[in-house]
Scaffold this motif. Structure first.
Motif, mmCIF file in Angstrom:
data_model
loop_
_atom_site.group_PDB
_atom_site.id
_atom_site.type_symbol
_atom_site.label_atom_id
_atom_site.label_comp_id
_atom_site.label_asym_id
_atom_site.label_seq_id
_atom_site.Cartn_x
_atom_site.Cartn_y
_atom_site.Cartn_z
ATOM 1 N N ILE A 158 0.842 -1.196 0.000
ATOM 2 C CA ILE A 158 0.000 0.000 0.000
ATOM 3 C C ILE A 158 0.882 1.251 0.000
ATOM 4 O O ILE A 158 1.831 1.359 0.777
ATOM 5 C CB ILE A 158 -0.936 -0.021 1.222
ATOM 6 N N GLY A 159 0.559 2.188 -0.862
ATOM 7 C CA GLY A 159 1.329 3.414 -1.005
ATOM 8 C C GLY A 159 2.123 3.464 -2.294
ATOM 9 O O GLY A 159 2.494 4.545 -2.759
ATOM 10 N N GLU A 160 2.384 2.308 -2.886
ATOM 11 C CA GLU A 160 3.066 2.272 -4.184
ATOM 12 C C GLU A 160 2.020 2.283 -5.305
ATOM 13 O O GLU A 160 0.826 2.164 -5.051
ATOM 14 C CB GLU A 160 3.940 1.027 -4.289
ATOM 15 N N ASN A 161 2.493 2.411 -6.533
ATOM 16 C CA ASN A 161 1.566 2.428 -7.665
ATOM 17 C C ASN A 161 0.739 1.151 -7.734
ATOM 18 O O ASN A 161 -0.409 1.162 -8.158
ATOM 19 C CB ASN A 161 2.330 2.625 -8.976
ATOM 20 N N ALA A 162 1.335 0.020 -7.334
ATOM 21 C CA ALA A 162 0.633 -1.262 -7.324
ATOM 22 C C ALA A 162 1.376 -2.192 -6.379
ATOM 23 O O ALA A 162 2.574 -2.029 -6.138
ATOM 24 C CB ALA A 162 0.564 -1.863 -8.733
#
Length: 764
Positions: free
Chosen positions: A92-96
């Motif tokens: 969570i927090g990254e592009n995917a």
């Protein structure tokens, strides 16, 4: 007489903003509240410039900042244990999200929404939804390998559904097909709760070697910022700050076309190949796609996640419209664009790769010391902000959370009062009636518009329970993915309903023979300013997080979509759950139909009188009330383990999950998908309950006669109830004492509904 050129708008500079503190600004029109605007002024020590105001308005929107959901989404992290993180490479927090699937392979996947644009302009809204989620996967360093599309519309026979659905399906198909990506799954659901506010969710899966993982950050003072891909235009401006936070009033959906992006899948196709070559050549330090909020998002997030500041020159941004202001350039959501951080010594090679693929690329800035994001335009400074305040330190709201006064009455309205068919003729007719219902009938009219087998690695797709794609052509290692949500269950009990969505997607992956590994979700709800909606949201988040903890699989990412309502009427709460699983060899996948004559049909799991929120109550009686089926995640875990082990041992020849429509629908689909009939007895003394109850934790499997004893023994050891129902084969489905249903009659009922509704020109 020579026509005069239009006047060039004056540039609102940082210096001018400091000198004119009282200049009125249209912050409310951009979606900012009074206190949010005052907070921006406090951060900057002055009023924002027009460009800064545009950046803050899009980045502090609900879509980008998650300002109403952050306090609840933190629960996912609280419930994720170190054991659950073992295979998670990015979360969570990254592009995917990214998970390790073994043998040096990693898979990234995510599901996102493009609901409001798809109502305004169905084709482009859906197409750019696919394009956006594909770029999220590209930004992680992966090659996109498949897409899926969970879709929800108003009543199937409603005029607005006739306007929206064909365009959405065409948009999904055109963009995905043009990219050469197989569409391997999804859902199509009809309900009055989505009238005027369809849900268009898109999922993408990508594969990479673990060492190819890339993240979004700008580090290394002196490194250069390269914008590459399509030119920047006026399309999509305001998409996240206006469309994504707006509730539609009846009849207004077609007035906001400038806020809808326009996609070009052929540009994205070469962008994919260009990115992969750049990654493999080691020319990228950090990368971010340009989706919602465009350059505002890419520059502020890269700088915020990096170790310094950033300077950007908007005059270096290639434009496709003349006279664009700085605010428009920063807010544009033109598609097919990426932003990379590149070492100075690699820029020439980077640009050469882009030129090889005929991808436009320009150096637009650099990483600098000082911790500020400074943007110039026409030689003047128009942005000078601390990037974290734009990208990550936006407002956080603890909205009121309250169970609505109508919830008790909804739960008390149990379906027991609904007249149930009795007698052999009535039950037989009900099976046909349900098979032809819009939510249970064949989706071939939709899925035939998608290329499900392009690239040659798809091993299962619709109408299979889960889509499956081979990742490693040498070993046969592959992944399976399924998305699910019965929003009626969520409306009745948001906590249990969200867990039922998780359980169904988890079970669907397991029926394919894969081992569930990770979750991505797309949380579609009404206005966060409604305390009852926030209660639904809070309960759903906790249900999914608690459920994942019990199942031992992490939530790796996802999306929140609020303000899904028309006027003051919210959609059904719809937390779509996507589950990804891994299988060592796709050759051992389990088909979902009756594929051989003479196999024994076995029902795994128990059937109870559970019809609250069922498809039968919805379709036959238009009823929603009572409690959803009980969910037992420990039992789901045991069932999934049994299915994976049975597939690996070759104990089952077919497997199909029971969900919407119950056993009756599972039997119909298994017969029609496999092309053969069956003769079965019912597993419950009440024939109606046996056929149409939607108890969770059930799967219909087939086994060769010589393997049945081993299967039953394995089920007993796993603690999974097993009931032998009958045998496959013959030209009809024969259920207990009912007159057999010939396969042609079943097929006519199952396949005729959607073509009859949508195989004609849309008026107007």
């Amino acid at each position: 007489m020579v026509a005069s050129s239009p006047a060039v708008p004056a540039v609102d500079t940082v210096e001018l903003a400091a000198a004119s503190p009282d200049q009125p600004q249209p912050y409310r029109e951009l979606g900012l509240k009074d206190d949010e605007y005052e907070r921006i002024r406090s951060i900057l020590g002055r009023r924002p410039t027009d460009a800064e105001l545009a950046m803050y308005s899009v980045m502090w929107s609900e879509h980008c900042s998650y300002k109403s959901s952050k306090v609840h989404l933190a629960y996912f992290g609280e419930k994720t244990t170190p054991a659950m993180r073992q295979k998670m490479l990015a979360g969570i927090g990254e592009n995917a999200g990214v998970v390790d699937i073994g043998d040096g392979w990693a898979v990234t996947f995510k599901v996102e929404s493009h609901n409001h644009p798809s109502y305004v302009e169905p084709f482009q809204g859906a197409a750019t939804g696919v394009g956006g989620i594909v770029r999220d996967i590209m930004a992680m360093g992966a090659r996109p390998i498949a897409v899926a599309d969970p879709l929800r519309f108003g009543p199937a026979d409603a005029p607005d559904t006739a306007r929206v659905l064909p365009g959405v399906v065409a948009g999904v198909g055109t963009y995905g097909n043009s990219l050469g990506l197989p569409n391997i799954g999804g859902e199509v659901v009809f309900d009055a709760g989505y009238a005027g506010n369809p849900l268009v969710n898109a999922l993408c899966v990508g594969a990479m070697r673990t060492e190819d993982l890339h993240l979004a950050f700008a580090s290394g003072t002196g490194n250069l910022i390269v914008l590459f891909g399509a030119r920047t235009g006026l399309d999509g401006i305001g998409g996240v700050s206006v469309l994504a936070s707006e509730t539609f009033s009846d009849g207004t959906g077609r007035k906001k076309l400038p806020a809808v992006q326009v996609g070009d899948p052929f540009t994205e196709k070469v962008l994919i190949e260009c990115c992969l070559e750049l990654y493999h050549a080691g020319l990228v330090v950090g990368i971010q796609d340009l989706g919602g909020a465009g350059l505002s998002c890419a520059t502020s997030e890269l700088a915020s996640a990096g170790d310094g500041g950033m300077r950007i020159d908007l005059d270096a941004v290639p434009l496709r419209a003349s006279g664009m202001t700085a605010a428009e350039i920063l807010s544009s959501e033109s598609q097919e664009r990426m932003c990379a951080v590149v070492r100075p010594q690699d820029v020439e090679a980077f640009l050469a790769v882009c030129a090889k693929w005929d991808v436009l690329a320009n150096v637009i800035g650099e990483v600098v010391d000082g911790g500020r994001l400074v943007i110039t335009f026409r030689g003047e400074t128009v942005v000078d902000v601390p990037p974290r305040t734009v990208a990550h330190d936006g407002p956080v709201y603890e909205r009121p959370v309250r169970r609505g006064p109508g919830q008790d009455a909804l739960v008390a309205d149990v379906p027991d009062r609904l007249p149930r068919p009795s007698g052999r003729a009535a039950l037989r007719a009900e099976i046909l009636r349900m098979a032809a219902s819009p939510n249970l009938c064949s989706r071939a009219w939709v899925t035939d518009q998608y290329d499900r087998y392009v690239r040659g690695n798809t091993t299962s797709a619709q109408p299979a329970d889960a889509g499956m794609v081979r990742v490693d052509e040498v070993t046969g290692r592959g992944i399976a993915v399924a998305t699910d949500c019965n929003a009626r269950f969520v409306a009745l009990d948001p906590y249990a309903g969200a867990q039922l969505a998780l359980a169904e997607a988890y079970r669907n992956v397991a029926t394919s023979g894969a081992v569930p590994l990770a979750v991505s979700d797309c949380l579609n709800f009404g206005s966060p300013e409604d305390p009852h909606v926030m209660w639904q949201f809070q309960q759903a988040v906790r249900g999914i997080a608690d459920g994942c903890a019990l199942l031992g699989i992490p939530v790796t990412g996802g999306n929140v979509s609020f303000y899904n309502q028309t006027g003051d009427r919210a959609i059904l709460p719809t937390p779509v759950v996507g589950v990804l699983g891994v299988i060592d060899d796709v050759a051992r996948r389990v088909p979902s139909g009756f594929v051989r004559d003479g196999d024994t049909v076995v029902l795994l799991g128990d059937t109870r009188d559970e019809l609250g929120g069922s498809e039968w109550a919805h379709h036959v009686h238009g009823h929603l009330g009572g409690r959803p089926p009980a969910v037992d995640l420990a039992a789901e875990h045991r069932l999934a383990g049994l299915l994976a082990a049975s597939a690996a041992r070759g104990l089952v020849t077919g497997s199909h999950d029971l969900s919407d429509g119950g056993l009756a629908q599972a039997l119909v689909e298994a017969c029609l998908v496999g092309g053969r009939g069956a003769r079965v007895e019912l597993p419950h003394p009440d024939a109606f309950v046996a056929l149409f109850a939607e108890s969770a934790g059930r799967v219909l499997v087939t086994a060769a006669p010589e393997q049945v004893d081993d299967l039953l023994a394995a089920a007993s050891t796993a603690g999974v109830p097993a009931h032998v129902l009958g045998t496959t084969g013959g030209p009809a489905l024969a259920v207990g004492p009912l007159e057999p249903l010939p396969l042609p009659a079943l097929r006519s009922a199952w396949e005729g509904t959607l073509p009859a509704l949508f195989d004609h020109p849309v008026p107007g």
